[in-house]
Design an enzyme around this catalytic site. Structure first.
Site, PDB file in Angstrom:
ATOM      1  N   GLU A  57       0.896  -1.006   0.027  1.00  0.00           N
ATOM      2  CA  GLU A  57      -0.045   0.091   0.109  1.00  0.00           C
ATOM      3  C   GLU A  57       1.008   1.022   0.029  1.00  0.00           C
ATOM      4  OE1 GLU A  57      -3.210  -0.263  -0.089  1.00  0.00           O
ATOM      5  OE2 GLU A  57      -3.524  -2.191   0.562  1.00  0.00           O
ATOM      6  N   CYS A  83      -2.809   8.968   3.462  1.00  0.00           N
ATOM      7  CA  CYS A  83      -2.547   8.514   2.024  1.00  0.00           C
ATOM      8  C   CYS A  83      -3.895   8.632   1.024  1.00  0.00           C
ATOM      9  CB  CYS A  83      -2.357   6.736   2.117  1.00  0.00           C
ATOM     10  SG  CYS A  83      -3.613   6.053   3.198  1.00  0.00           S
TER      11      CYS A  83
HETATM   12  P1  NAP Z   1       8.076   4.834   4.668  1.00  0.00           P
HETATM   13  O1  NAP Z   1       9.363   5.787   4.896  1.00  0.00           O
HETATM   14  O2  NAP Z   1       8.310   4.005   3.234  1.00  0.00           O
HETATM   15  O3  NAP Z   1       8.159   4.046   6.013  1.00  0.00           O
HETATM   16  C1  NAP Z   1       7.190   2.750   6.073  1.00  0.00           C
HETATM   17  C2  NAP Z   1       7.428   1.710   6.811  1.00  0.00           C
HETATM   18  O4  NAP Z   1       8.595   0.993   6.156  1.00  0.00           O
HETATM   19  C3  NAP Z   1       8.139   2.265   8.404  1.00  0.00           C
HETATM   20  O5  NAP Z   1       7.662   1.233   9.256  1.00  0.00           O
HETATM   21  C4  NAP Z   1       9.309   2.002   7.947  1.00  0.00           C
HETATM   22  O6  NAP Z   1      10.262   1.951   9.103  1.00  0.00           O
HETATM   23  C5  NAP Z   1       9.625   0.947   7.135  1.00  0.00           C
HETATM   24  N1  NAP Z   1      10.839   0.680   6.321  1.00  0.00           N
HETATM   25  C6  NAP Z   1      11.679   1.753   5.899  1.00  0.00           C
HETATM   26  N2  NAP Z   1      12.750   1.102   5.142  1.00  0.00           N
HETATM   27  C7  NAP Z   1      12.615  -0.262   5.031  1.00  0.00           C
HETATM   28  C8  NAP Z   1      13.250  -1.217   4.887  1.00  0.00           C
HETATM   29  N3  NAP Z   1      14.246  -1.305   4.130  1.00  0.00           N
HETATM   30  N4  NAP Z   1      12.764  -2.571   5.241  1.00  0.00           N
HETATM   31  C9  NAP Z   1      11.669  -2.743   6.011  1.00  0.00           C
HETATM   32  N5  NAP Z   1      11.057  -1.824   6.286  1.00  0.00           N
HETATM   33  C10 NAP Z   1      11.359  -0.585   6.012  1.00  0.00           C
HETATM   34  O7  NAP Z   1       6.821   5.659   4.463  1.00  0.00           O
HETATM   35  P2  NAP Z   1       6.256   6.719   5.792  1.00  0.00           P
HETATM   36  O8  NAP Z   1       7.109   7.915   5.504  1.00  0.00           O
HETATM   37  O9  NAP Z   1       6.214   5.999   7.008  1.00  0.00           O
HETATM   38  O10 NAP Z   1       4.804   6.894   5.396  1.00  0.00           O
HETATM   39  C11 NAP Z   1       4.507   7.895   4.328  1.00  0.00           C
HETATM   40  C12 NAP Z   1       4.189   7.257   3.051  1.00  0.00           C
HETATM   41  O11 NAP Z   1       3.362   6.061   3.257  1.00  0.00           O
HETATM   42  C13 NAP Z   1       3.417   8.176   2.016  1.00  0.00           C
HETATM   43  O12 NAP Z   1       3.917   8.009   0.705  1.00  0.00           O
HETATM   44  C14 NAP Z   1       1.980   7.755   2.171  1.00  0.00           C
HETATM   45  O13 NAP Z   1       1.297   8.020   0.931  1.00  0.00           O
HETATM   46  C15 NAP Z   1       2.188   6.301   2.149  1.00  0.00           C
HETATM   47  N6  NAP Z   1       0.907   5.617   2.891  1.00  0.00           N
HETATM   48  C16 NAP Z   1       0.117   4.827   2.134  1.00  0.00           C
HETATM   49  C17 NAP Z   1      -0.981   4.431   2.704  1.00  0.00           C
HETATM   50  C18 NAP Z   1      -1.859   3.393   1.965  1.00  0.00           C
HETATM   51  O14 NAP Z   1      -2.526   2.809   2.365  1.00  0.00           O
HETATM   52  N7  NAP Z   1      -1.679   3.311   0.625  1.00  0.00           N
HETATM   53  C19 NAP Z   1      -1.319   4.559   4.057  1.00  0.00           C
HETATM   54  C20 NAP Z   1      -0.525   5.372   4.668  1.00  0.00           C
HETATM   55  C21 NAP Z   1       0.921   6.186   4.333  1.00  0.00           C
HETATM   56  P3  NAP Z   1      11.279   2.913  10.141  1.00  0.00           P
HETATM   57  O15 NAP Z   1      10.221   3.978  10.229  1.00  0.00           O
HETATM   58  O16 NAP Z   1      11.687   2.181  11.125  1.00  0.00           O
HETATM   59  O17 NAP Z   1      12.200   3.348   9.180  1.00  0.00           O
END
Ligand code: NAP
Length: 540
Positions: free
Chosen positions: A256, A295
């Site tokens: 997602e 999102c």
């Molecule tokens: P993110 O930086 O991609 O992080 C999301 C999750 O992934 C965090 O728990 C992060 O952990 C983890 N993560 C990062 N690198 C990883 C890796 N190499 N291996 C495993 N896990 C890893 O995103 P975010 O800043 O939290 O969220 C914002 C984005 O999410 C926006 O683009 C938004 O549109 C999207 N979003 C989408 C939805 C949907 O339902 N489609 C819902 C909410 C948000 P750490 O924090 O520990 O680094």
């Protein structure tokens, strides 16, 4: 300072080594720290598989539903404490915090209801059986059974409670144990929620584990029986898809990701009409709720060229009323972004959009928030940009600016053009169409449906009850194709499919019926969904 712990292999334990700081984004003060270094994640995966999985699979749907009911009630009993943490660690206003926390409570309750309706069954019968041979004796039937591995859930920072709960509800009801990991920056809400679950709604050992921070080598231990459900940015989603271990083992992966959700005003919905008022309300709410960090928030707005100036002025008037500041203070309606990095990214994103559009309100410059202390806090003002023509501001169709920011475009009022513009997002979670003209709504719907996980047809008939496109309801699916990650969650019993193996069973009809009847197969076609559960579980 509070130090978060992980809950793995049936016990709480703190990581060692260098810790990550969690801050209050309105004051930039550190409030907690966490580390997952040294936590044995291989043992966590093995424990969930060998203890949690068999324990959950031994339960009926009704019994699993009862676990979810207890979780929902426990969270509800501690709701005020959870809201306080969401305000402090998430930069949420109280209303934003409710959107996340109540969404978690409601979604757990909704899936608890579905479990009760499925009763004593342990497997789902998928669709009608079908005759396969020349006589009706040779028969085929699809069934859904729980996958035998572990479901690892990686959540985004913006919904620490709801993200944990909506994924866990589907996996646990399906019969799969869960290891859940919140984003590190806002992990405090999820941590408190887990403490509440372990103390007040204990699940079978190994059924729900919690990793309080960076994932370490967690994903290296996944195999073909397991599921990885990820929510976050497209960049992280893409990196996970490329992990050799996941590809080699065929780990089932649900992504997602980002989304450039659009809202289109139909030519019939003139200023002053109820449908126009609904459109304005939904756009203004999506731009300001959770500081635009949803999102599903509307990022692109399309209005017929002759009313675009009116839409701009009406939106500017509403956005001017927003009071940006420390959400713990009275009267604040828009909180900060969650981290300094996000503020940098949003400011850069506004500049990128502004290269092709005029800023009507807000912008990327220095901004002093009401009630902010000593210039602290990651605040960004609600920002509306206006493209000169329908083909202006191309960056708005490419780049998700994850803050209180949206771009308004004029279009010629035709359904074909509206659909074409909406689809430029190359796959979104949701779009909304505001019109009482059924022919217009139908043409846009059929044009945009292949590019969207959900379409809200806004009209005067539902203006007083629809919560807006930004609210995810567990009854309908959440997810979207293309840029949005190609994933799918929720949608009543459809949400269990990710955690189930669909198996086609072929044989003699009486034998199949006897086996499936004796195992108490419940129908997976959603017939059991709805009813009393229909009003439950909305996020917000
Ligand atoms: P993110 O930086 O991609 O992080 C999301 C999750 O992934 C965090 O728990 C992060 O952990 C983890 N993560 C990062 N690198 C990883 C890796 N190499 N291996 C495993 N896990 C890893 O995103 P975010 O800043 O939290 O969220 C914002 C984005 O999410 C926006 O683009 C938004 O549109 C999207 N979003 C989408 C939805 C949907 O339902 N489609 C819902 C909410 C948000 P750490 O924090 O520990 O680094």
């Amino acid at each position: 300072m509070e130090r978060l712990e992980s809950y793995v292999a049936g016990a709480w334990s703190a990581g060692r080594g260098k810790s990550h700081e969690l801050v209050n984004p309105a004051t930039e003060e550190p409030i907690a720290e966490t580390s997952t270094e040294g936590i044995d994640l291989a043992a966590a995966v093995a424990f969930a598989r060998t203890e949690g999985g068999p324990a959950l699979r031994a339960l009926t749907f009704a019994e699993r539903g009862a676990l979810l009911r207890a979780m929902s009630r426990a969270a509800h009993a501690h709701r005020d404490a959870l809201l306080e943490v969401a305000i402090t660690n998430g930069g949420n206003t109280r209303s934003d915090a409710k959107f996340d926390v109540d969404g978690a409570i409601g979604t757990l309750a909704y899936y608890a209801d579905l479990g009760a309706q499925l009763g004593d069954a342990r497997l789902l019968v998928d669709g009608d059986g079908v005759q396969l041979g020349r006589s009706p004796r040779f028969f085929g039937q699809h069934i859904l059974v729980p996958r035998p591995g572990v479901a690892v859930h990686i959540n985004a920072f913006n919904f620490p409670a709801w993200g944990l709960a909506e994924k866990a509800a589907c996996a646990i009801l399906a019969g799969m144990p869960v290891i859940t990991k919140p984003a590190t920056s806002t992990a405090l809400v999820a941590y408190r929620l887990m403490k509440i679950f372990t103390e007040h709604a204990p699940l079978p050992r190994g059924a729900l584990s919690f990793v309080a921070g960076p994932p370490g080598d967690l994903l290296d231990h996944l195999g073909g029986d397991d599921v990885l459900a990820f929510t976050g940015s497209s960049a992280t989603g893409a990196a996970l898809r490329l992990l050799p271990g996941l590809a080699r083992e065929s780990v089932r992966l649900n992504v997602e990701a980002d989304s450039l959700n659009g809202a289109v005003l139909g030519p019939d919905a003139a200023p002053g009409s109820e449908t126009y008022a609904m459109f304005l309300r939904d756009v203004a709410r999506d731009m300001t709720q959770k500081a635009g960090q949803k999102c599903t928030a509307i990022r692109r707005i399309f209005a017929p060229a002759e009313v675009v100036a009116a839409v701009r002025d009406d939106l500017v008037e509403r956005l001017r009323e927003a009071r940006v500041g420390d959400p713990s203070q009275d009267g604040v309606t828009v909180g900060p972004l969650t981290t300094a990095d996000q503020r940098r990214g949003v400011r850069a994103g506004i500049e990128r959009l502004a290269a092709g559009a005029a800023v009507a309100i807000g912008g990327s410059g220095p901004f002093e928030a009401a009630s902010a202390r000593d210039g602290k806090g990651y605040f960004v003002p609600p920002t509306l940009l206006v493209a000169e023509g329908p083909d202006g501001a191309p960056a708005a169709h490419e780049h998700e600016v994850f803050g209180p920011v949206a771009t308004l475009f004029p279009y010629d009022g035709s359904a074909a053009r509206a659909a074409e513009l909406l689809c430029r997002g190359r796959g979104s979670l949701v779009c909304s169409v505001y019109s009482d003209d059924r022919a217009f709504a139908a043409e846009v719907l059929l044009g945009v449906a292949p590019y969207h996980g959900r379409v809200l047809l806004g009209s005067e008939k539902i203006a007083d009850q629809a919560p807006g496109p930004g609210t995810v309801l567990p009854q309908t699916v959440h997810g979207g194709p293309g840029r949005a990650g190609g994933g799918e969650e929720l949608g009543g019993l459809r949400g269990l499919h990710l955690y189930s193996q669909r198996t086609a069973v072929q044989g003699a009809r009486p034998i199949l019926e006897a086996i499936l009847g004796a195992r108490g197969g419940a129908r997976a076609d959603g017939a059991a969904a709805g009813g009393d559960a229909a009003d439950r579980g909305r996020r917000g």
